[in-house]
Design a protein around this motif. Structure first.
Motif, PDB file in Angstrom:
ATOM      1  N   ARG A 104       0.852  -1.210   0.000  1.00 49.86           N
ATOM      2  CA  ARG A 104       0.000   0.000   0.000  1.00 49.86           C
ATOM      3  C   ARG A 104       0.875   1.243   0.000  1.00 49.86           C
ATOM      4  O   ARG A 104       1.840   1.345   0.749  1.00 49.86           O
ATOM      5  N   ARG A 105       0.509   2.176  -0.852  1.00 50.14           N
ATOM      6  CA  ARG A 105       1.256   3.427  -0.986  1.00 50.14           C
ATOM      7  C   ARG A 105       0.575   4.527  -0.186  1.00 50.14           C
ATOM      8  O   ARG A 105      -0.635   4.699  -0.287  1.00 50.14           O
ATOM      9  N   PHE A 106       1.364   5.229   0.590  1.00 53.77           N
ATOM     10  CA  PHE A 106       0.914   6.400   1.333  1.00 53.77           C
ATOM     11  C   PHE A 106       1.570   7.613   0.681  1.00 53.77           C
ATOM     12  O   PHE A 106       2.797   7.728   0.682  1.00 53.77           O
ATOM     13  N   PRO A 107       0.781   8.524   0.123  1.00 54.93           N
ATOM     14  CA  PRO A 107       1.377   9.656  -0.593  1.00 54.93           C
ATOM     15  C   PRO A 107       2.072  10.651   0.348  1.00 54.93           C
ATOM     16  O   PRO A 107       1.672  10.820   1.498  1.00 54.93           O
ATOM     17  N   VAL A 108       3.105  11.275  -0.190  1.00 53.16           N
ATOM     18  CA  VAL A 108       3.787  12.370   0.495  1.00 53.16           C
ATOM     19  C   VAL A 108       3.669  13.579  -0.420  1.00 53.16           C
ATOM     20  O   VAL A 108       4.137  13.546  -1.564  1.00 53.16           O
ATOM     21  N   ASN A 109       2.997  14.610   0.057  1.00 54.53           N
ATOM     22  CA  ASN A 109       2.798  15.840  -0.708  1.00 54.53           C
ATOM     23  C   ASN A 109       3.248  17.024   0.116  1.00 54.53           C
ATOM     24  O   ASN A 109       2.872  17.141   1.290  1.00 54.53           O
ATOM     25  N   LYS A 110       4.071  17.879  -0.494  1.00 54.59           N
ATOM     26  CA  LYS A 110       4.604  19.071   0.175  1.00 54.59           C
ATOM     27  C   LYS A 110       5.304  18.688   1.480  1.00 54.59           C
ATOM     28  O   LYS A 110       5.225  19.389   2.475  1.00 54.59           O
ATOM     29  N   GLY A 111       5.944  17.510   1.489  1.00 54.60           N
ATOM     30  CA  GLY A 111       6.710  17.062   2.647  1.00 54.60           C
ATOM     31  C   GLY A 111       5.887  16.435   3.755  1.00 54.60           C
ATOM     32  O   GLY A 111       6.414  16.071   4.793  1.00 54.60           O
ATOM     33  N   ILE A 112       4.593  16.256   3.528  1.00 53.16           N
ATOM     34  CA  ILE A 112       3.716  15.717   4.566  1.00 53.16           C
ATOM     35  C   ILE A 112       3.202  14.341   4.156  1.00 53.16           C
ATOM     36  O   ILE A 112       2.506  14.209   3.152  1.00 53.16           O
ATOM     37  N   PRO A 113       3.550  13.304   4.941  1.00 54.42           N
ATOM     38  CA  PRO A 113       3.037  11.972   4.622  1.00 54.42           C
ATOM     39  C   PRO A 113       1.579  11.842   5.047  1.00 54.42           C
ATOM     40  O   PRO A 113       1.198  12.271   6.129  1.00 54.42           O
ATOM     41  N   ASN A 114       0.749  11.263   4.183  1.00 55.61           N
ATOM     42  CA  ASN A 114      -0.657  11.038   4.496  1.00 55.61           C
ATOM     43  C   ASN A 114      -0.821   9.562   4.850  1.00 55.61           C
ATOM     44  O   ASN A 114      -0.898   8.720   3.969  1.00 55.61           O
ATOM     45  N   MET A 115      -0.882   9.278   6.147  1.00 57.61           N
ATOM     46  CA  MET A 115      -0.992   7.909   6.631  1.00 57.61           C
ATOM     47  C   MET A 115      -2.418   7.569   7.042  1.00 57.61           C
ATOM     48  O   MET A 115      -2.648   6.551   7.681  1.00 57.61           O
ATOM     49  N   LEU A 116      -3.371   8.423   6.679  1.00 54.65           N
ATOM     50  CA  LEU A 116      -4.764   8.176   7.044  1.00 54.65           C
ATOM     51  C   LEU A 116      -5.307   6.971   6.297  1.00 54.65           C
ATOM     52  O   LEU A 116      -5.017   6.760   5.123  1.00 54.65           O
ATOM     53  N   LEU A 117      -6.101   6.197   6.990  1.00 57.11           N
ATOM     54  CA  LEU A 117      -6.720   5.008   6.413  1.00 57.11           C
ATOM     55  C   LEU A 117      -8.233   5.081   6.589  1.00 57.11           C
ATOM     56  O   LEU A 117      -8.723   5.661   7.545  1.00 57.11           O
ATOM     57  N   PRO A 118      -8.976   4.434   5.689  1.00 65.58           N
ATOM     58  CA  PRO A 118     -10.406   4.301   5.927  1.00 65.58           C
ATOM     59  C   PRO A 118     -10.616   3.516   7.226  1.00 65.58           C
ATOM     60  O   PRO A 118      -9.779   2.697   7.605  1.00 65.58           O
ATOM     61  N   GLN A 119     -11.712   3.741   7.874  1.00 68.58           N
ATOM     62  CA  GLN A 119     -11.973   3.143   9.183  1.00 68.58           C
ATOM     63  C   GLN A 119     -11.787   1.627   9.186  1.00 68.58           C
ATOM     64  O   GLN A 119     -11.244   1.067  10.127  1.00 68.58           O
ATOM     65  N   GLU A 120     -12.180   0.937   8.127  1.00 68.72           N
ATOM     66  CA  GLU A 120     -12.092  -0.522   8.118  1.00 68.72           C
ATOM     67  C   GLU A 120     -10.649  -1.038   8.037  1.00 68.72           C
ATOM     68  O   GLU A 120     -10.393  -2.199   8.273  1.00 68.72           O
ATOM     69  N   GLU A 121      -9.699  -0.160   7.735  1.00 65.78           N
ATOM     70  CA  GLU A 121      -8.310  -0.589   7.648  1.00 65.78           C
ATOM     71  C   GLU A 121      -7.509  -0.285   8.915  1.00 65.78           C
ATOM     72  O   GLU A 121      -6.370  -0.713   9.027  1.00 65.78           O
ATOM     73  N   VAL A 122      -8.067   0.446   9.828  1.00 64.73           N
ATOM     74  CA  VAL A 122      -7.339   0.857  11.013  1.00 64.73           C
ATOM     75  C   VAL A 122      -7.088  -0.335  11.925  1.00 64.73           C
ATOM     76  O   VAL A 122      -7.980  -1.130  12.180  1.00 64.73           O
ATOM     77  N   LEU A 123      -5.873  -0.440  12.434  1.00 64.90           N
ATOM     78  CA  LEU A 123      -5.466  -1.555  13.279  1.00 64.90           C
ATOM     79  C   LEU A 123      -6.202  -1.567  14.610  1.00 64.90           C
ATOM     80  O   LEU A 123      -6.692  -2.592  15.047  1.00 64.90           O
ATOM     81  N   LEU A 124      -6.277  -0.436  15.260  1.00 66.91           N
ATOM     82  CA  LEU A 124      -6.890  -0.380  16.584  1.00 66.91           C
ATOM     83  C   LEU A 124      -8.372  -0.048  16.493  1.00 66.91           C
ATOM     84  O   LEU A 124      -8.772   0.851  15.775  1.00 66.91           O
TER      85      LEU A 124
END
Length: 129
Positions: A104-124
Motif C-alpha cells: 500500500r502506498r501512502f502519498p507524500v505531498n509538500k513534505g507531509i506523509p498522508n498515513m490516514l486510512l479508511p476506518q475498516e483498515e485501522v489496526l486499533l
C-alpha cells in the motif's frame, strides 16, 4: 519529511505484522540547511534503525552513509556530518511511502506523509462505552 521522521513511521493497516520500514519512492527531494547539534545526533544515533535509515537515504539519492555503523563512529567529524545531512537536511517533498507487507502506498505531498486510512483498515478499534 525528514528521514528522522521516516525512521519512526510504520504502516498501521489492520492485520499488518511487519509494517516497518516503509519503502520510499522519491519524486522530489530537497536539501534544507540545518545547524548541526552534535549532542542531539549522538542521542538520536541510538534510536535510529540503521539499515532502514541507510536504505531510505539511498532511495532519496544520498549514498554517503556506510552500510553499518557503531557508536565509535560518532567521534568522526566526517561521519557526524554525513549522518546530520541525511537525518535532518534531506527532505522528501513529493513521493510515497510503501508498506513492506501489503505494498500500500501512502502519498507524500509538500513534505507531509498522508498515513490516514479508511476506518475498516485501522489496526486499533475504538470501543465506545
Amino acid at each position: 519529511m525528514r528521514l528522522l521522521t521516516h525512521n519512526m513511521l510504520s504502516s498501521n493497516i489492520k492485520g499488518v505484522v511487519n509494517g516497518f520500514p516503509l519503502r520510499i519512492e522519491a519524486e522530489k527531494v530537497a536539501e534544507k540547511s540545518v545547524e548541526m547539534n552534535r549532542e542531539f545526533l549522538k542521542k538520536m544515533f541510538q534510536k535510529v534503525h540503521w539499515k532502514a535509515f541507510v536504505d531510505a537515504s539511498r532511495a532519496m539519492g544520498y549514498t554517503e552513509l556506510p552500510e553499518k555503523a557503531d557508536s565509535s563512529m560518532l567521534n568522526s567529524d566526517e561521519f557526524l556530518n554525513r549522518f546530520h545531512h541525511a537525518l535532518l537536511e534531506l527532505h522528501l517533498e513529493e513521493g510515497a511511502l510503501v508498506c513492506p507487507e501489503t505494498g500500500r502506498r501512502f502519498p507524500v505531498n509538500k513534505g507531509i506523509p498522508n498515513m490516514l486510512l479508511p476506518q475498516e483498515e485501522v489496526l486499533l478499534s475504538i470501543i465506545i462505552c
